[in-house]
Design a protein around this motif. Structure first.
Motif, PDB file in Angstrom:
ATOM      1  N   LEU A   1      23.182  60.654  26.592  1.00  0.00           N
ATOM      2  CA  LEU A   1      21.828  60.965  27.043  1.00  0.00           C
ATOM      3  C   LEU A   1      21.091  61.805  26.004  1.00  0.00           C
ATOM      4  N   PRO A   2      19.764  61.923  26.115  1.00  0.00           N
ATOM      5  CA  PRO A   2      19.016  62.806  25.216  1.00  0.00           C
ATOM      6  C   PRO A   2      19.423  64.269  25.382  1.00  0.00           C
ATOM      7  N   ARG A   3      19.525  64.952  24.270  1.00  0.00           N
ATOM      8  CA  ARG A   3      19.980  66.342  24.272  1.00  0.00           C
ATOM      9  C   ARG A   3      19.076  67.246  25.119  1.00  0.00           C
ATOM     10  N   LEU A   4      17.748  67.103  24.997  1.00  0.00           N
ATOM     11  CA  LEU A   4      16.831  67.976  25.729  1.00  0.00           C
ATOM     12  C   LEU A   4      16.998  67.837  27.239  1.00  0.00           C
ATOM     13  N   LEU A   5      17.258  66.636  27.696  1.00  0.00           N
ATOM     14  CA  LEU A   5      17.436  66.418  29.123  1.00  0.00           C
ATOM     15  C   LEU A   5      18.701  67.101  29.633  1.00  0.00           C
ATOM     16  N   VAL A   6      19.794  66.959  28.898  1.00  0.00           N
ATOM     17  CA  VAL A   6      21.048  67.598  29.301  1.00  0.00           C
ATOM     18  C   VAL A   6      20.903  69.111  29.260  1.00  0.00           C
ATOM     19  N   SER A   7      20.177  69.616  28.270  1.00  0.00           N
ATOM     20  CA  SER A   7      19.954  71.059  28.176  1.00  0.00           C
ATOM     21  C   SER A   7      19.177  71.578  29.383  1.00  0.00           C
ATOM     22  N   LEU A   8      18.168  70.813  29.812  1.00  0.00           N
ATOM     23  CA  LEU A   8      17.344  71.233  30.939  1.00  0.00           C
ATOM     24  C   LEU A   8      18.075  71.137  32.275  1.00  0.00           C
ATOM     25  N   GLN A   9      18.900  70.095  32.438  1.00  0.00           N
ATOM     26  CA  GLN A   9      19.478  69.790  33.741  1.00  0.00           C
ATOM     27  C   GLN A   9      20.984  70.022  33.832  1.00  0.00           C
ATOM     28  N   GLY A  10      21.596  70.514  32.767  1.00  0.00           N
ATOM     29  CA  GLY A  10      23.044  70.687  32.752  1.00  0.00           C
ATOM     30  C   GLY A  10      23.567  71.567  33.866  1.00  0.00           C
ATOM     31  N   GLU A  11      22.947  72.722  34.086  1.00  0.00           N
ATOM     32  CA  GLU A  11      23.400  73.640  35.129  1.00  0.00           C
ATOM     33  C   GLU A  11      23.237  73.018  36.506  1.00  0.00           C
ATOM     34  N   ARG A  12      22.120  72.359  36.732  1.00  0.00           N
ATOM     35  CA  ARG A  12      21.843  71.769  38.037  1.00  0.00           C
ATOM     36  C   ARG A  12      22.871  70.708  38.415  1.00  0.00           C
ATOM     37  N   TYR A  13      23.300  69.917  37.423  1.00  0.00           N
ATOM     38  CA  TYR A  13      24.180  68.794  37.720  1.00  0.00           C
ATOM     39  C   TYR A  13      25.636  69.018  37.287  1.00  0.00           C
ATOM     40  N   ASN A  14      25.972  70.257  36.862  1.00  0.00           N
ATOM     41  CA  ASN A  14      27.353  70.552  36.462  1.00  0.00           C
ATOM     42  C   ASN A  14      27.775  69.697  35.262  1.00  0.00           C
ATOM     43  N   VAL A  15      26.895  69.590  34.274  1.00  0.00           N
ATOM     44  CA  VAL A  15      27.130  68.721  33.108  1.00  0.00           C
ATOM     45  C   VAL A  15      27.032  69.537  31.822  1.00  0.00           C
ATOM     46  N   ARG A  16      27.870  69.200  30.848  1.00  0.00           N
ATOM     47  CA  ARG A  16      27.819  69.811  29.518  1.00  0.00           C
ATOM     48  C   ARG A  16      27.700  68.731  28.445  1.00  0.00           C
ATOM     49  N   ALA A  17      27.311  69.156  27.258  1.00  0.00           N
ATOM     50  CA  ALA A  17      27.047  68.221  26.160  1.00  0.00           C
ATOM     51  C   ALA A  17      28.119  68.319  25.089  1.00  0.00           C
ATOM     52  N   LEU A  18      28.529  67.157  24.559  1.00  0.00           N
ATOM     53  CA  LEU A  18      29.461  67.060  23.437  1.00  0.00           C
ATOM     54  C   LEU A  18      28.829  66.185  22.357  1.00  0.00           C
ATOM     55  N   PRO A  19      29.259  66.337  21.109  1.00  0.00           N
ATOM     56  CA  PRO A  19      28.710  65.476  20.051  1.00  0.00           C
ATOM     57  C   PRO A  19      29.079  64.009  20.279  1.00  0.00           C
ATOM     58  N   VAL A  20      28.196  63.108  19.909  1.00  0.00           N
ATOM     59  CA  VAL A  20      28.487  61.673  19.971  1.00  0.00           C
ATOM     60  C   VAL A  20      29.421  61.330  18.811  1.00  0.00           C
ATOM     61  N   PRO A  21      30.552  60.644  19.063  1.00  0.00           N
ATOM     62  CA  PRO A  21      31.540  60.400  18.008  1.00  0.00           C
ATOM     63  C   PRO A  21      31.221  59.203  17.099  1.00  0.00           C
ATOM     64  N   PHE A  22      29.989  58.744  17.113  1.00  0.00           N
ATOM     65  CA  PHE A  22      29.562  57.731  16.147  1.00  0.00           C
ATOM     66  C   PHE A  22      28.083  57.947  15.866  1.00  0.00           C
ATOM     67  N   GLU A  23      27.587  57.323  14.833  1.00  0.00           N
ATOM     68  CA  GLU A  23      26.222  57.586  14.382  1.00  0.00           C
ATOM     69  C   GLU A  23      25.202  57.058  15.381  1.00  0.00           C
TER      70      GLU A  23
ATOM     71  N   TYR B   1      13.133  60.851  31.946  1.00  0.00           N
ATOM     72  CA  TYR B   1      13.295  61.830  30.850  1.00  0.00           C
ATOM     73  C   TYR B   1      11.935  62.327  30.388  1.00  0.00           C
ATOM     74  N   GLY B   2      11.004  61.412  30.115  1.00  0.00           N
ATOM     75  CA  GLY B   2       9.672  61.815  29.688  1.00  0.00           C
ATOM     76  C   GLY B   2       8.951  62.613  30.758  1.00  0.00           C
ATOM     77  N   CYS B   3       9.078  62.176  32.013  1.00  0.00           N
ATOM     78  CA  CYS B   3       8.458  62.912  33.117  1.00  0.00           C
ATOM     79  C   CYS B   3       9.043  64.309  33.238  1.00  0.00           C
ATOM     80  N   GLU B   4      10.356  64.408  33.079  1.00  0.00           N
ATOM     81  CA  GLU B   4      11.037  65.695  33.195  1.00  0.00           C
ATOM     82  C   GLU B   4      10.493  66.702  32.187  1.00  0.00           C
ATOM     83  N   LEU B   5      10.246  66.241  30.968  1.00  0.00           N
ATOM     84  CA  LEU B   5       9.797  67.141  29.914  1.00  0.00           C
ATOM     85  C   LEU B   5       8.311  67.457  29.990  1.00  0.00           C
ATOM     86  N   LEU B   6       7.503  66.517  30.486  1.00  0.00           N
ATOM     87  CA  LEU B   6       6.057  66.646  30.334  1.00  0.00           C
ATOM     88  C   LEU B   6       5.282  66.833  31.635  1.00  0.00           C
TER      89      LEU B   6
END
Length: 306
Positions: A251-273, A106-111
């Motif tokens: 997973l971290p939101r930024l990672l899913v945002s960056l890689q969602g299209e590539r991996y056919n993945v979407r983000a939903l809210p976490v149902p607990f704190e 994740y850190g490598c992906e962003l930086l």
């Protein structure tokens, strides 16, 4: 200059050898030939009447004397450099350095890519080596094999308690968590309940095979947990699996945002704190007066702010 028969120029080679534990990498670290470093090692072994490095299986490991010398030698060289006028300057346009950074995928992906692009523009002879965060990362910072670690404090916590006096750290960036599912997953489009999430197959990421992520730690505190179908060693394998199945993960939101299209993945809210994810930059205090070290740290700050 010699001290009790030891050419002090050999201290630089000794530091490289004790840090890299490999003749070839030690030679690359201080920009000399491999035969030159091999010759230096033989002189050092003769002076200290010790092998310093010995082969254990396929790896070279420090002897007891080598381990005892590692930190004092590094501290001595750091103090000597502080006396030099050149040490107070760092010209990125001409400097030849290698900086090593430990981070999750994740850190490598962003930086990683932004940093490499920035170095190409401003510091063409400066290189950066990224490696996976591992259980021994704290020790690798201590002995100089790693310059920085980018991680949440919890991942280094078991080592930080005993080594805290040696480290400095600062917040680098923050992120939040999301539930990641395949875009064609049968769950509702905009949300998933706690019970629905528990009923789904779940993929967990464990770094280095042993370091549990925040989500795994928080699941243990919940009244009910999902069935974990598999543990994978990095986020990319996790995303790839999620995108091809009806399973879920957190997973971290930024990672899913960056890689969602590539991996056919979407983000939903976490149902607990879930806590805010705070990634911190860690380094050894002995590097505080190293202008090159300060410069690369500032580059990382600029990238996260940009």
């Amino acid at each position: 200059m010699h001290l009790q028969g030891l050419d002090l120029n050999l201290l630089i080679a000794l530091d490289a050898l004790l840090t890299e534990r490999n003749v070839t990498r030690a030679a690359e670290r201080i920009h000399i030939s491999q035969p030159g470093m091999s010759s230096a090692l033989q002189k050092l072994r003769h002076h200290f009447s010790d092998q310093l490095l010995e082969r254990i299986g396929r790896n070279m490991e420090l002897t007891a004397r080598g381990r005892a010398l590692a930190e004092p030698v590094k501290s001595i060289l750091s103090q000597v450099r502080e006396l030099s006028e050149e040490a107070s300057r760092f010209d990125p346009a001409t400097a030849r350095r290698v900086f090593r950074i430990a981070a999750t995928t994740y850190g490598c992906e962003l930086l990683a890519a932004p940093l490499i692009v920035a170095l190409g523009r401003t510091a063409p002879l400066v290189s950066v080596e990224f490696e996976e965060l591992a259980p021994d990362t704290a020790e690798r910072i201590l002995d100089g094999r790693v310059d920085f670690a980018i991680t949440i404090s919890a991942r280094l916590l078991d080592k930080m308690d005993s080594h805290d006096e040696h480290f400095h750290s600062e917040k680098l960036f923050t992120d939040s968590f999301v539930v990641a599912v395949a875009k064609d997953n049968a769950c509702p489009h905009d949300a998933v309940s706690f019970d629905e999430l528990c009923a789904m197959g779940y993929v967990e990421t464990r770094f280095g095979g042993t370091i549990a992520g925040i989500s795994e730690q928080l699941w243990r505190q919940q009244p009910r947990q999902p069935h974990i179908s598999c543990w994978l060693p990095n986020f990319h394998l996790t995303l790839d699996t999620i995108g091809k199945t009806d399973m879920a993960t957190i997973l971290p939101r930024l990672l899913v945002s960056l890689q969602g299209e590539r991996y056919n993945v979407r983000a939903l809210p976490v149902p607990f704190e879930m806590p805010i994810l705070e990634e911190r930059l860690y380094w050894h205090k002995r590097n505080d007066n190293d202008p090159g070290h300060r410069w690369i740290a500032d580059m990382l700050r600029q990238i996260t702010l940009g």
